[in-house]
Design an enzyme around this catalytic site. Structure first.
Site, PDB file in Angstrom:
ATOM      1  N   ASP A 190       0.857  -1.183   0.000  1.00  0.00           N
ATOM      2  CA  ASP A 190       0.000   0.000   0.000  1.00  0.00           C
ATOM      3  C   ASP A 190       0.894   1.234   0.000  1.00  0.00           C
ATOM      4  OD1 ASP A 190      -2.316   1.767   0.415  1.00  0.00           O
ATOM      5  OD2 ASP A 190      -3.341  -0.086   0.957  1.00  0.00           O
ATOM      6  N   HIS A 261      -2.764   3.324  -4.492  1.00  0.00           N
ATOM      7  CA  HIS A 261      -2.217   2.740  -3.260  1.00  0.00           C
ATOM      8  C   HIS A 261      -0.808   2.176  -3.496  1.00  0.00           C
ATOM      9  CE1 HIS A 261      -5.683   2.992  -0.512  1.00  0.00           C
ATOM     10  NE2 HIS A 261      -6.453   2.755  -1.561  1.00  0.00           N
ATOM     11  N   GLU A 324      -9.862   2.730  -4.998  1.00  0.00           N
ATOM     12  CA  GLU A 324      -9.515   4.108  -4.679  1.00  0.00           C
ATOM     13  C   GLU A 324      -8.296   4.626  -5.444  1.00  0.00           C
ATOM     14  OE1 GLU A 324     -10.990   4.068  -0.038  1.00  0.00           O
ATOM     15  OE2 GLU A 324      -8.940   3.427  -0.434  1.00  0.00           O
TER      16      GLU A 324
HETATM   17  C1  TNX Z   1     -10.881   1.498   2.387  1.00  0.00           C
HETATM   18  S1  TNX Z   1     -11.461  -1.236   1.298  1.00  0.00           S
HETATM   19  C2  TNX Z   1      -9.798   0.899   1.800  1.00  0.00           C
HETATM   20  C3  TNX Z   1      -8.583   0.642   2.627  1.00  0.00           C
HETATM   21  C4  TNX Z   1      -8.688   1.246   4.000  1.00  0.00           C
HETATM   22  C5  TNX Z   1     -10.067   0.992   4.555  1.00  0.00           C
HETATM   23  C6  TNX Z   1     -10.243   1.475   5.957  1.00  0.00           C
HETATM   24  C7  TNX Z   1     -10.527  -0.801   0.306  1.00  0.00           C
HETATM   25  C8  TNX Z   1     -10.537  -1.653  -0.812  1.00  0.00           C
HETATM   26  N1  TNX Z   1      -9.802   0.322   0.536  1.00  0.00           N
HETATM   27  O1  TNX Z   1      -7.446   1.101   1.947  1.00  0.00           O
HETATM   28  O2  TNX Z   1      -7.713   0.695   4.798  1.00  0.00           O
HETATM   29  O3  TNX Z   1     -11.022   1.618   3.733  1.00  0.00           O
HETATM   30  O4  TNX Z   1     -11.448   1.017   6.494  1.00  0.00           O
END
Ligand code: TNX
Length: 544
Positions: A190, A261, A324
Protein backbone atom coordinates in the site's frame (compact mmCIF):
# COMPACT_ATOMS: atom_id res chain seq x y z
CA UNK A 1 -19.76 -25.61 18.44
CA UNK A 2 -18.86 -22.63 16.24
CA UNK A 3 -19.53 -22.51 13.35
CA UNK A 4 -22.76 -24.41 13.91
CA UNK A 5 -22.89 -27.67 11.90
CA UNK A 6 -25.80 -28.40 9.54
CA UNK A 7 -27.03 -31.26 11.67
CA UNK A 8 -26.12 -32.66 15.09
CA UNK A 9 -27.82 -35.63 16.70
CA UNK A 10 -26.91 -36.90 20.15
CA UNK A 11 -26.60 -40.68 20.48
CA UNK A 12 -26.54 -42.99 23.45
CA UNK A 13 -22.97 -44.10 23.67
CA UNK A 14 -19.79 -42.13 23.34
CA UNK A 15 -16.15 -43.07 23.68
CA UNK A 16 -13.11 -42.21 25.75
CA UNK A 17 -9.81 -40.85 24.50
CA UNK A 18 -6.76 -41.43 26.62
CA UNK A 19 -3.01 -41.98 26.75
CA UNK A 20 -2.03 -44.50 24.07
CA UNK A 21 -4.91 -43.58 21.79
CA UNK A 22 -4.60 -44.21 18.06
CA UNK A 23 -5.46 -41.99 15.10
CA UNK A 24 -6.02 -44.39 12.22
CA UNK A 25 -6.29 -43.11 8.68
CA UNK A 26 -6.19 -44.00 5.03
CA UNK A 27 -3.44 -42.68 2.79
CA UNK A 28 -5.42 -39.59 1.74
CA UNK A 29 -6.10 -38.52 5.33
CA UNK A 30 -2.66 -39.35 6.71
CA UNK A 31 -1.46 -35.77 6.98
CA UNK A 32 -4.67 -34.61 8.67
CA UNK A 33 -4.21 -37.51 11.07
CA UNK A 34 -0.70 -36.49 11.96
CA UNK A 35 -1.76 -32.87 12.50
CA UNK A 36 -4.54 -33.97 14.83
CA UNK A 37 -2.18 -36.29 16.67
CA UNK A 38 0.38 -33.48 17.11
CA UNK A 39 -2.30 -31.17 18.49
CA UNK A 40 -3.74 -33.70 20.92
CA UNK A 41 -0.32 -34.80 22.03
CA UNK A 42 0.75 -31.22 22.76
CA UNK A 43 -2.40 -30.47 24.76
CA UNK A 44 -2.48 -33.69 26.78
CA UNK A 45 0.98 -35.13 26.99
CA UNK A 46 -0.52 -38.45 25.89
CA UNK A 47 1.23 -40.73 23.50
CA UNK A 48 -0.91 -40.58 20.37
CA UNK A 49 -0.06 -43.24 17.81
CA UNK A 50 -0.70 -43.06 14.09
CA UNK A 51 -1.80 -46.07 12.09
CA UNK A 52 -3.29 -47.33 8.84
CA UNK A 53 -7.02 -47.92 8.30
CA UNK A 54 -7.02 -51.11 10.36
CA UNK A 55 -5.07 -49.76 13.33
CA UNK A 56 -6.32 -49.29 16.87
CA UNK A 57 -8.68 -51.19 19.06
CA UNK A 58 -12.20 -49.96 18.47
CA UNK A 59 -12.94 -48.00 21.68
CA UNK A 60 -11.08 -44.71 21.84
CA UNK A 61 -9.71 -44.91 18.32
CA UNK A 62 -10.14 -41.97 15.94
CA UNK A 63 -10.60 -43.14 12.34
CA UNK A 64 -10.23 -40.76 9.40
CA UNK A 65 -11.10 -41.69 5.82
CA UNK A 66 -11.71 -40.10 2.46
CA UNK A 67 -14.67 -41.72 0.73
CA UNK A 68 -15.83 -40.48 -2.66
CA UNK A 69 -19.45 -40.47 -1.60
CA UNK A 70 -19.86 -41.04 2.11
CA UNK A 71 -23.44 -41.79 2.87
CA UNK A 72 -25.08 -39.17 4.99
CA UNK A 73 -22.99 -36.24 3.82
CA UNK A 74 -25.38 -33.39 3.05
CA UNK A 75 -26.38 -32.80 -0.56
CA UNK A 76 -24.42 -30.38 -2.58
CA UNK A 77 -21.22 -30.36 -4.47
CA UNK A 78 -19.00 -29.47 -1.57
CA UNK A 79 -15.90 -31.53 -1.19
CA UNK A 80 -15.48 -29.85 2.18
CA UNK A 81 -18.42 -31.67 3.77
CA UNK A 82 -17.86 -34.37 6.35
CA UNK A 83 -19.63 -36.80 8.61
CA UNK A 84 -18.49 -37.32 12.17
CA UNK A 85 -19.74 -40.13 14.35
CA UNK A 86 -18.81 -40.74 17.96
CA UNK A 87 -19.95 -44.10 19.27
CA UNK A 88 -18.77 -46.89 21.53
CA UNK A 89 -16.46 -47.98 18.75
CA UNK A 90 -14.62 -44.67 18.67
CA UNK A 91 -14.64 -41.55 16.52
CA UNK A 92 -15.18 -41.87 12.81
CA UNK A 93 -14.73 -38.98 10.36
CA UNK A 94 -15.49 -39.50 6.69
CA UNK A 95 -15.46 -36.97 3.91
CA UNK A 96 -15.18 -36.79 0.14
CA UNK A 97 -11.84 -34.98 0.40
CA UNK A 98 -8.99 -34.46 2.87
CA UNK A 99 -10.33 -30.91 3.43
CA UNK A 100 -13.62 -32.37 4.64
CA UNK A 101 -11.75 -34.76 6.94
CA UNK A 102 -9.81 -31.77 8.29
CA UNK A 103 -13.05 -29.91 9.06
CA UNK A 104 -14.30 -33.01 10.84
CA UNK A 105 -11.21 -32.90 13.02
CA UNK A 106 -11.85 -29.20 13.79
CA UNK A 107 -15.32 -30.14 14.97
CA UNK A 108 -13.84 -32.97 17.03
CA UNK A 109 -11.54 -30.50 18.76
CA UNK A 110 -14.62 -28.52 19.76
CA UNK A 111 -16.33 -31.65 21.08
CA UNK A 112 -13.43 -32.16 23.47
CA UNK A 113 -12.96 -30.05 26.61
CA UNK A 114 -11.69 -26.54 25.89
CA UNK A 115 -8.58 -27.42 27.92
CA UNK A 116 -7.46 -29.60 25.03
CA UNK A 117 -6.92 -26.46 22.96
CA UNK A 118 -3.99 -25.52 25.18
CA UNK A 119 -0.41 -25.91 24.02
CA UNK A 120 0.63 -28.06 26.98
CA UNK A 121 -1.16 -30.12 29.63
CA UNK A 122 -2.28 -28.28 32.74
CA UNK A 123 -1.02 -30.61 35.40
CA UNK A 124 -0.97 -28.96 38.77
CA UNK A 125 0.99 -30.14 41.82
CA UNK A 126 -0.87 -32.86 43.77
CA UNK A 127 -3.69 -31.40 45.78
CA UNK A 128 -3.43 -27.97 44.20
CA UNK A 129 -6.74 -28.48 42.51
CA UNK A 130 -5.67 -27.90 38.93
CA UNK A 131 -7.26 -30.40 36.61
CA UNK A 132 -4.95 -32.70 34.78
CA UNK A 133 -5.66 -32.85 31.07
CA UNK A 134 -3.80 -36.14 31.07
CA UNK A 135 -6.82 -37.89 32.54
CA UNK A 136 -8.92 -39.78 29.97
CA UNK A 137 -11.48 -37.62 28.21
CA UNK A 138 -15.04 -38.71 27.51
CA UNK A 139 -16.45 -37.75 24.12
CA UNK A 140 -20.25 -37.71 23.97
CA UNK A 141 -22.03 -39.92 21.44
CA UNK A 142 -23.01 -37.83 18.45
CA UNK A 143 -23.69 -37.91 14.72
CA UNK A 144 -22.84 -34.78 12.81
CA UNK A 145 -23.42 -34.08 9.16
CA UNK A 146 -21.96 -30.85 8.00
CA UNK A 147 -20.67 -28.84 5.08
CA UNK A 148 -20.08 -25.21 4.20
CA UNK A 149 -22.63 -22.83 2.77
CA UNK A 150 -19.98 -20.88 0.82
CA UNK A 151 -16.83 -21.99 -0.96
CA UNK A 152 -14.94 -18.74 -0.18
CA UNK A 153 -14.77 -18.13 3.54
CA UNK A 154 -12.20 -15.43 3.74
CA UNK A 155 -10.21 -13.55 6.32
CA UNK A 156 -8.13 -10.55 5.30
CA UNK A 157 -5.15 -8.97 6.99
CA UNK A 158 -3.59 -5.66 5.98
CA UNK A 159 0.12 -6.10 6.61
CA UNK A 160 0.98 -2.89 4.75
CA UNK A 161 -0.30 -0.23 7.15
CA UNK A 162 1.31 -2.14 9.98
CA UNK A 163 3.67 -4.99 9.42
CA UNK A 164 2.86 -8.20 11.25
CA UNK A 165 5.60 -10.72 11.85
CA UNK A 166 5.20 -14.10 10.19
CA UNK A 167 4.51 -15.67 13.58
CA UNK A 168 1.23 -13.81 13.90
CA UNK A 169 0.18 -14.78 10.39
CA UNK A 170 0.74 -18.45 11.28
CA UNK A 171 -1.32 -18.05 14.42
CA UNK A 172 -4.08 -16.37 12.47
CA UNK A 173 -4.12 -19.36 10.13
CA UNK A 174 -4.58 -21.67 13.14
CA UNK A 175 -7.40 -19.57 14.54
CA UNK A 176 -9.13 -19.03 11.20
CA UNK A 177 -8.98 -22.69 10.21
CA UNK A 178 -10.34 -23.77 13.58
CA UNK A 179 -13.36 -21.65 12.62
CA UNK A 180 -13.42 -23.37 9.19
CA UNK A 181 -12.34 -20.32 7.21
CA UNK A 182 -10.36 -21.26 4.12
CA UNK A 183 -9.01 -18.13 2.38
CA UNK A 184 -6.31 -15.87 3.81
CA UNK A 185 -6.15 -12.61 1.89
CA UNK A 186 -2.89 -10.78 2.59
CA UNK A 187 -2.93 -7.10 1.62
CA UNK A 188 0.81 -6.98 0.94
CA UNK A 189 1.36 -3.48 -0.42
CA UNK A 190 0.00 0.00 0.00
CA UNK A 191 1.04 3.65 0.07
CA UNK A 192 2.45 3.09 3.58
CA UNK A 193 4.61 0.04 2.92
CA UNK A 194 5.76 -2.73 0.58
CA UNK A 195 5.91 -6.05 2.38
CA UNK A 196 7.45 -8.78 0.26
CA UNK A 197 10.77 -9.45 -1.36
CA UNK A 198 10.97 -9.11 -5.14
CA UNK A 199 14.31 -10.20 -6.58
CA UNK A 200 14.05 -8.10 -9.73
CA UNK A 201 13.30 -4.90 -7.80
CA UNK A 202 15.30 -4.93 -4.56
CA UNK A 203 14.50 -1.30 -3.69
CA UNK A 204 10.86 -2.28 -3.12
CA UNK A 205 11.92 -3.67 0.23
CA UNK A 206 15.15 -1.70 0.78
CA UNK A 207 13.22 1.57 0.48
CA UNK A 208 9.52 0.74 0.22
CA UNK A 209 9.27 -1.43 3.33
CA UNK A 210 10.13 1.39 5.74
CA UNK A 211 8.43 4.61 6.65
CA UNK A 212 9.76 7.46 8.69
CA UNK A 213 6.82 7.64 11.04
CA UNK A 214 3.11 6.89 11.44
CA UNK A 215 0.20 9.02 12.54
CA UNK A 216 -0.24 9.34 16.31
CA UNK A 217 -3.82 9.14 17.48
CA UNK A 218 -6.47 9.53 14.81
CA UNK A 219 -4.96 10.77 11.56
CA UNK A 220 -7.36 13.70 11.55
CA UNK A 221 -5.32 15.11 14.42
CA UNK A 222 -2.41 15.52 12.02
CA UNK A 223 0.25 14.38 14.46
CA UNK A 224 3.17 12.10 13.66
CA UNK A 225 4.64 9.64 16.16
CA UNK A 226 8.24 10.23 15.07
CA UNK A 227 8.89 6.48 15.12
CA UNK A 228 10.04 4.53 12.05
CA UNK A 229 8.02 1.46 11.14
CA UNK A 230 8.38 -1.35 8.65
CA UNK A 231 9.29 -4.88 7.74
CA UNK A 232 8.70 -7.38 4.98
CA UNK A 233 8.41 -11.08 4.23
CA UNK A 234 11.26 -12.78 2.45
CA UNK A 235 10.38 -15.34 -0.18
CA UNK A 236 11.12 -18.06 2.37
CA UNK A 237 8.74 -16.41 4.86
CA UNK A 238 5.93 -16.31 2.31
CA UNK A 239 6.62 -19.87 1.22
CA UNK A 240 6.43 -20.97 4.85
CA UNK A 241 3.14 -19.13 5.35
CA UNK A 242 1.72 -20.73 2.20
CA UNK A 243 2.78 -24.23 3.25
CA UNK A 244 1.55 -23.80 6.82
CA UNK A 245 -1.77 -22.59 5.46
CA UNK A 246 -2.03 -25.42 2.94
CA UNK A 247 -1.67 -28.02 5.67
CA UNK A 248 -4.73 -26.42 7.29
CA UNK A 249 -6.61 -26.17 3.99
CA UNK A 250 -6.24 -22.41 3.83
CA UNK A 251 -5.41 -20.83 0.48
CA UNK A 252 -3.28 -17.70 0.57
CA UNK A 253 -4.65 -14.96 -1.69
CA UNK A 254 -1.88 -12.37 -2.08
CA UNK A 255 -2.77 -8.81 -3.02
CA UNK A 256 -0.63 -6.21 -4.71
CA UNK A 257 -2.78 -3.10 -4.82
CA UNK A 258 -2.51 -1.29 -8.18
CA UNK A 259 -2.56 1.23 -9.89
CA UNK A 260 -3.39 3.36 -6.83
CA UNK A 261 -2.22 2.74 -3.26
CA UNK A 262 1.29 2.36 -4.78
CA UNK A 263 3.28 5.15 -3.19
CA UNK A 264 5.69 2.79 -1.41
CA UNK A 265 6.73 1.38 -4.80
CA UNK A 266 6.93 4.86 -6.35
CA UNK A 267 9.12 5.97 -3.43
CA UNK A 268 11.45 3.09 -4.30
CA UNK A 269 11.33 3.65 -8.07
CA UNK A 270 10.23 7.22 -8.93
CA UNK A 271 10.08 6.30 -12.63
CA UNK A 272 6.88 4.37 -11.84
CA UNK A 273 5.12 7.63 -10.96
CA UNK A 274 3.67 10.40 -13.06
CA UNK A 275 5.90 13.26 -11.94
CA UNK A 276 9.42 11.86 -11.66
CA UNK A 277 9.54 13.40 -8.20
CA UNK A 278 11.11 11.57 -5.28
CA UNK A 279 8.50 10.84 -2.62
CA UNK A 280 8.84 9.16 0.73
CA UNK A 281 6.76 6.17 1.81
CA UNK A 282 3.45 7.63 2.98
CA UNK A 283 3.41 8.62 6.65
CA UNK A 284 -0.29 9.46 6.78
CA UNK A 285 -3.35 7.25 6.50
CA UNK A 286 -5.85 7.80 3.72
CA UNK A 287 -5.33 7.74 -0.03
CA UNK A 288 -2.31 9.20 -1.77
CA UNK A 289 -2.87 11.03 -5.07
CA UNK A 290 0.40 9.66 -6.38
CA UNK A 291 -0.38 6.63 -8.50
CA UNK A 292 1.39 4.54 -11.12
CA UNK A 293 1.93 5.92 -14.59
CA UNK A 294 0.70 3.61 -17.33
CA UNK A 295 3.80 3.30 -19.47
CA UNK A 296 4.53 -0.08 -20.96
CA UNK A 297 7.49 -0.61 -18.64
CA UNK A 298 5.28 0.14 -15.63
CA UNK A 299 2.76 -2.45 -16.73
CA UNK A 300 5.70 -4.82 -17.12
CA UNK A 301 6.89 -3.96 -13.62
CA UNK A 302 3.46 -4.99 -12.33
CA UNK A 303 3.41 -8.28 -14.18
CA UNK A 304 7.03 -9.01 -13.18
CA UNK A 305 6.16 -8.50 -9.54
CA UNK A 306 3.08 -10.70 -9.83
CA UNK A 307 5.16 -13.35 -11.60
CA UNK A 308 7.51 -13.62 -8.65
CA UNK A 309 4.59 -13.64 -6.23
CA UNK A 310 2.68 -16.27 -8.18
CA UNK A 311 5.72 -18.53 -8.05
CA UNK A 312 5.47 -18.62 -4.26
CA UNK A 313 1.69 -18.53 -3.96
CA UNK A 314 0.37 -21.45 -6.00
CA UNK A 315 -3.31 -20.80 -5.24
CA UNK A 316 -5.68 -20.05 -8.10
CA UNK A 317 -6.36 -16.42 -7.07
CA UNK A 318 -4.19 -13.31 -7.29
CA UNK A 319 -5.63 -10.02 -6.03
CA UNK A 320 -4.71 -6.82 -7.86
CA UNK A 321 -6.56 -4.41 -5.57
CA UNK A 322 -7.80 -1.64 -7.82
CA UNK A 323 -9.57 0.37 -5.12
CA UNK A 324 -9.52 4.11 -4.68
CA UNK A 325 -7.27 5.19 -7.54
CA UNK A 326 -7.40 8.98 -7.91
CA UNK A 327 -7.04 10.10 -11.54
CA UNK A 328 -5.78 13.62 -10.86
CA UNK A 329 -2.23 12.81 -11.99
CA UNK A 330 -3.42 11.06 -15.14
CA UNK A 331 -5.60 14.02 -16.01
CA UNK A 332 -2.60 16.29 -15.62
CA UNK A 333 -0.28 14.00 -17.58
CA UNK A 334 0.11 14.47 -21.34
CA UNK A 335 1.34 10.87 -21.64
CA UNK A 336 -1.77 9.49 -19.88
CA UNK A 337 -4.09 11.67 -21.94
CA UNK A 338 -2.35 10.55 -25.15
CA UNK A 339 -2.60 6.93 -24.09
CA UNK A 340 -6.33 7.30 -23.43
CA UNK A 341 -6.79 8.92 -26.82
CA UNK A 342 -4.79 6.28 -28.68
CA UNK A 343 -6.86 3.57 -27.00
CA UNK A 344 -10.06 5.34 -28.05
CA UNK A 345 -11.10 5.89 -24.43
CA UNK A 346 -13.33 8.83 -23.49
CA UNK A 347 -10.77 10.06 -20.93
CA UNK A 348 -8.03 9.13 -18.46
CA UNK A 349 -10.58 7.90 -15.90
CA UNK A 350 -11.13 4.88 -18.13
CA UNK A 351 -7.45 3.99 -18.07
CA UNK A 352 -7.79 1.92 -14.92
CA UNK A 353 -10.09 -0.55 -16.63
CA UNK A 354 -7.61 -0.81 -19.52
CA UNK A 355 -4.72 -1.26 -17.06
CA UNK A 356 -6.52 -3.99 -15.08
CA UNK A 357 -7.18 -5.88 -18.30
CA UNK A 358 -3.47 -5.82 -19.18
CA UNK A 359 -2.48 -7.22 -15.82
CA UNK A 360 -5.35 -9.71 -15.60
CA UNK A 361 -4.51 -10.91 -19.11
CA UNK A 362 -0.97 -11.71 -18.00
CA UNK A 363 -2.31 -13.53 -14.94
CA UNK A 364 -4.80 -15.58 -16.88
CA UNK A 365 -2.05 -16.57 -19.33
CA UNK A 366 -0.45 -18.15 -16.26
CA UNK A 367 -3.68 -19.86 -15.33
CA UNK A 368 -4.48 -17.52 -12.43
CA UNK A 369 -7.78 -15.87 -11.64
CA UNK A 370 -7.71 -12.12 -10.98
CA UNK A 371 -9.53 -10.72 -7.98
CA UNK A 372 -10.17 -6.99 -7.55
CA UNK A 373 -12.13 -4.63 -5.34
CA UNK A 374 -15.45 -3.00 -6.34
CA UNK A 375 -13.73 -0.41 -8.53
CA UNK A 376 -12.42 -2.94 -11.06
CA UNK A 377 -15.96 -3.14 -12.34
CA UNK A 378 -15.91 0.51 -13.42
CA UNK A 379 -15.57 0.61 -17.19
CA UNK A 380 -15.79 -3.20 -17.25
CA UNK A 381 -13.81 -5.71 -15.20
CA UNK A 382 -11.36 -8.05 -16.92
CA UNK A 383 -13.05 -11.20 -18.25
CA UNK A 384 -13.24 -13.91 -15.61
CA UNK A 385 -12.22 -11.59 -12.78
CA UNK A 386 -13.73 -12.05 -9.34
CA UNK A 387 -15.15 -8.88 -7.79
CA UNK A 388 -14.68 -8.30 -4.08
CA UNK A 389 -17.50 -5.99 -3.09
CA UNK A 390 -16.36 -3.59 -0.37
CA UNK A 391 -18.22 -0.30 -0.50
CA UNK A 392 -21.24 -0.37 1.75
CA UNK A 393 -23.54 2.11 0.06
CA UNK A 394 -23.66 0.39 -3.32
CA UNK A 395 -22.77 -3.19 -2.28
CA UNK A 396 -26.06 -4.65 -3.53
CA UNK A 397 -26.02 -2.88 -6.88
CA UNK A 398 -22.36 -3.69 -7.48
CA UNK A 399 -22.87 -7.36 -6.62
CA UNK A 400 -25.88 -7.66 -8.89
CA UNK A 401 -24.19 -5.80 -11.72
CA UNK A 402 -21.09 -7.97 -11.42
CA UNK A 403 -23.08 -11.22 -11.32
CA UNK A 404 -25.16 -10.11 -14.30
CA UNK A 405 -21.94 -9.46 -16.20
CA UNK A 406 -20.91 -13.06 -15.41
CA UNK A 407 -18.41 -12.34 -12.65
CA UNK A 408 -18.16 -14.25 -9.42
CA UNK A 409 -18.42 -12.02 -6.38
CA UNK A 410 -17.22 -12.12 -2.80
CA UNK A 411 -19.28 -10.10 -0.39
CA UNK A 412 -17.06 -8.09 1.93
CA UNK A 413 -18.99 -4.88 2.53
CA UNK A 414 -17.52 -2.43 5.02
CA UNK A 415 -20.90 -2.15 6.74
CA UNK A 416 -20.68 -5.64 8.22
CA UNK A 417 -17.26 -7.11 7.55
CA UNK A 418 -14.74 -4.33 8.29
CA UNK A 419 -13.27 -5.33 11.60
CA UNK A 420 -11.15 -2.17 11.76
CA UNK A 421 -14.31 -0.40 12.87
CA UNK A 422 -14.78 -0.32 16.63
CA UNK A 423 -17.17 -2.73 18.35
CA UNK A 424 -19.26 0.09 19.77
CA UNK A 425 -19.21 3.83 20.24
CA UNK A 426 -18.41 3.52 23.93
CA UNK A 427 -15.53 5.78 24.99
CA UNK A 428 -13.90 2.72 26.55
CA UNK A 429 -13.21 1.25 23.10
CA UNK A 430 -9.63 1.55 21.91
CA UNK A 431 -8.94 4.06 19.16
CA UNK A 432 -10.40 2.89 15.85
CA UNK A 433 -10.96 4.31 12.40
CA UNK A 434 -14.65 4.84 13.19
CA UNK A 435 -17.64 3.25 14.94
CA UNK A 436 -18.95 0.55 14.96
CA UNK A 437 -19.74 -3.04 14.07
CA UNK A 438 -20.96 -5.18 16.95
CA UNK A 439 -20.71 -8.95 17.08
CA UNK A 440 -24.49 -9.10 16.59
CA UNK A 441 -24.19 -6.87 13.50
CA UNK A 442 -21.70 -9.32 12.01
CA UNK A 443 -23.94 -12.25 12.89
CA UNK A 444 -26.88 -10.58 11.14
CA UNK A 445 -25.02 -10.15 7.87
CA UNK A 446 -26.56 -11.95 4.88
CA UNK A 447 -24.07 -12.26 2.03
CA UNK A 448 -26.52 -13.01 -0.77
CA UNK A 449 -27.91 -9.60 -1.74
CA UNK A 450 -31.66 -9.16 -1.77
CA UNK A 451 -32.97 -8.77 -5.27
CA UNK A 452 -30.28 -10.87 -6.91
CA UNK A 453 -32.05 -12.24 -10.00
CA UNK A 454 -32.83 -15.95 -9.69
CA UNK A 455 -30.19 -18.16 -11.18
CA UNK A 456 -27.34 -15.82 -10.26
CA UNK A 457 -26.92 -16.99 -6.64
CA UNK A 458 -24.12 -19.26 -7.77
CA UNK A 459 -22.05 -16.17 -8.59
CA UNK A 460 -21.89 -15.26 -4.91
CA UNK A 461 -19.03 -17.61 -4.16
CA UNK A 462 -18.55 -16.39 -0.64
CA UNK A 463 -17.80 -13.75 1.89
CA UNK A 464 -14.82 -12.29 3.70
CA UNK A 465 -14.00 -10.26 6.78
CA UNK A 466 -11.33 -7.56 6.62
CA UNK A 467 -8.83 -6.18 9.07
CA UNK A 468 -7.32 -2.93 7.81
CA UNK A 469 -4.58 -1.96 10.20
CA UNK A 470 -4.15 1.80 10.21
CA UNK A 471 -5.25 1.71 13.86
CA UNK A 472 -4.07 -1.82 14.62
CA UNK A 473 -0.35 -1.74 15.37
CA UNK A 474 0.14 -5.02 17.27
CA UNK A 475 -0.87 -8.70 17.08
CA UNK A 476 -2.68 -8.35 20.42
CA UNK A 477 -4.77 -5.54 19.09
CA UNK A 478 -5.45 -7.44 15.87
CA UNK A 479 -6.80 -10.35 17.94
CA UNK A 480 -9.00 -7.93 19.83
CA UNK A 481 -10.47 -6.54 16.63
CA UNK A 482 -10.95 -10.01 15.07
CA UNK A 483 -12.33 -11.90 18.05
CA UNK A 484 -15.09 -12.65 18.69
CA UNK A 485 -16.33 -11.04 15.46
CA UNK A 486 -14.55 -13.77 13.48
CA UNK A 487 -16.56 -16.39 15.42
CA UNK A 488 -19.82 -14.75 14.34
CA UNK A 489 -18.51 -14.32 10.82
CA UNK A 490 -17.60 -18.01 10.58
CA UNK A 491 -21.28 -18.92 10.92
CA UNK A 492 -22.22 -16.40 8.23
CA UNK A 493 -19.73 -18.06 5.91
CA UNK A 494 -20.13 -21.72 6.88
CA UNK A 495 -23.47 -22.43 8.57
CA UNK A 496 -26.99 -22.73 7.17
CA UNK A 497 -28.73 -19.48 6.42
CA UNK A 498 -31.18 -19.55 9.36
CA UNK A 499 -29.33 -17.85 12.18
CA UNK A 500 -30.70 -16.44 15.41
CA UNK A 501 -28.63 -14.26 17.72
CA UNK A 502 -30.39 -15.53 20.84
CA UNK A 503 -29.47 -19.08 19.86
CA UNK A 504 -25.89 -18.06 19.01
CA UNK A 505 -25.06 -15.89 22.00
CA UNK A 506 -24.91 -18.68 24.64
CA UNK A 507 -22.83 -20.80 22.28
CA UNK A 508 -20.49 -17.86 21.82
CA UNK A 509 -20.20 -17.39 25.58
CA UNK A 510 -19.24 -21.05 25.91
CA UNK A 511 -16.81 -20.68 23.01
CA UNK A 512 -14.90 -18.03 24.99
CA UNK A 513 -13.45 -20.87 27.09
CA UNK A 514 -11.86 -22.17 23.89
CA UNK A 515 -10.50 -18.71 23.04
CA UNK A 516 -9.15 -18.52 26.60
CA UNK A 517 -7.40 -21.86 26.21
CA UNK A 518 -5.93 -20.63 22.93
CA UNK A 519 -4.79 -17.42 24.62
CA UNK A 520 -6.72 -15.15 22.26
CA UNK A 521 -6.97 -11.50 23.29
CA UNK A 522 -10.68 -11.36 22.41
CA UNK A 523 -13.06 -8.62 23.43
CA UNK A 524 -15.58 -9.82 25.99
CA UNK A 525 -19.18 -9.26 24.88
CA UNK A 526 -19.70 -6.84 27.76
CA UNK A 527 -16.90 -4.58 26.60
CA UNK A 528 -13.12 -4.28 26.75
CA UNK A 529 -11.29 -5.35 29.89
CA UNK A 530 -9.46 -2.56 31.71
CA UNK A 531 -6.27 -3.77 30.06
CA UNK A 532 -7.80 -3.68 26.61
CA UNK A 533 -9.36 -0.25 26.75
CA UNK A 534 -7.30 2.36 24.98
CA UNK A 535 -4.53 -0.10 24.25
CA UNK A 536 -2.33 2.27 22.32
CA UNK A 537 -1.68 5.87 21.57
CA UNK A 538 -3.89 8.63 22.80
CA UNK A 539 -7.51 8.79 21.93
CA UNK A 540 -8.57 11.59 19.68
CA UNK A 541 -10.91 14.15 21.19
CA UNK A 542 -14.56 14.15 20.24
CA UNK A 543 -16.83 11.42 19.01
CA UNK A 544 -15.70 8.67 16.64
C1 TNX B 1 -10.88 1.50 2.39
S1 TNX B 1 -11.46 -1.24 1.30
C2 TNX B 1 -9.80 0.90 1.80
C3 TNX B 1 -8.58 0.64 2.63
C4 TNX B 1 -8.69 1.25 4.00
C5 TNX B 1 -10.07 0.99 4.56
C6 TNX B 1 -10.24 1.47 5.96
C7 TNX B 1 -10.53 -0.80 0.31
C8 TNX B 1 -10.54 -1.65 -0.81
N1 TNX B 1 -9.80 0.32 0.54
O1 TNX B 1 -7.45 1.10 1.95
O2 TNX B 1 -7.71 0.70 4.80
O3 TNX B 1 -11.02 1.62 3.73
O4 TNX B 1 -11.45 1.02 6.49
Amino acid sequence: MIPRPSSVRGTAEGTTLSDGMVVASDEASADVASLLAEELQAATGWRVALGGPGAGSSHGTVRLAVRPDPSGVPDGPSLESYRLRVSASGVEIEAPSPAGVFYGTRTLRELLPAELLRSAPTIGPPGAGARSAVAPVDVPGVEIEDGPRFAWRGIHLDVARHFFQKRFVLRLIDLASLHKLNMLHLHLTDDQGWRFQVDRYPLLTEVGAWRRESPAGHYREGRGDGTPHGGFYTKADLAEIVAYAARRFVTVVPEVDMPGHMLAAIAAYPQLGNTGRQFEVYTSWGISDHVLNLEERTVRFCTDVLDELAEICPGPYIHIGGDECPVTEWEASAAARDLAKSLGLPGPQRLQSWFSRQVAGALSAKGRVTVGWTEILEGGAPPGAVVMVWRGDDAREVAIKAAEAGHDVIMSPETWTYFDLSYSDSPAEPLAIRAGISVADVYGFEPVPAGLPPGLEGHVIGTQCQLWTEYVPTPEHAEYMYFPRVCAFSEVAWSPRDRRWDEFEPRLEAHMARLDALGVNYRPLAGPTPGQARTWSTRMGGPL
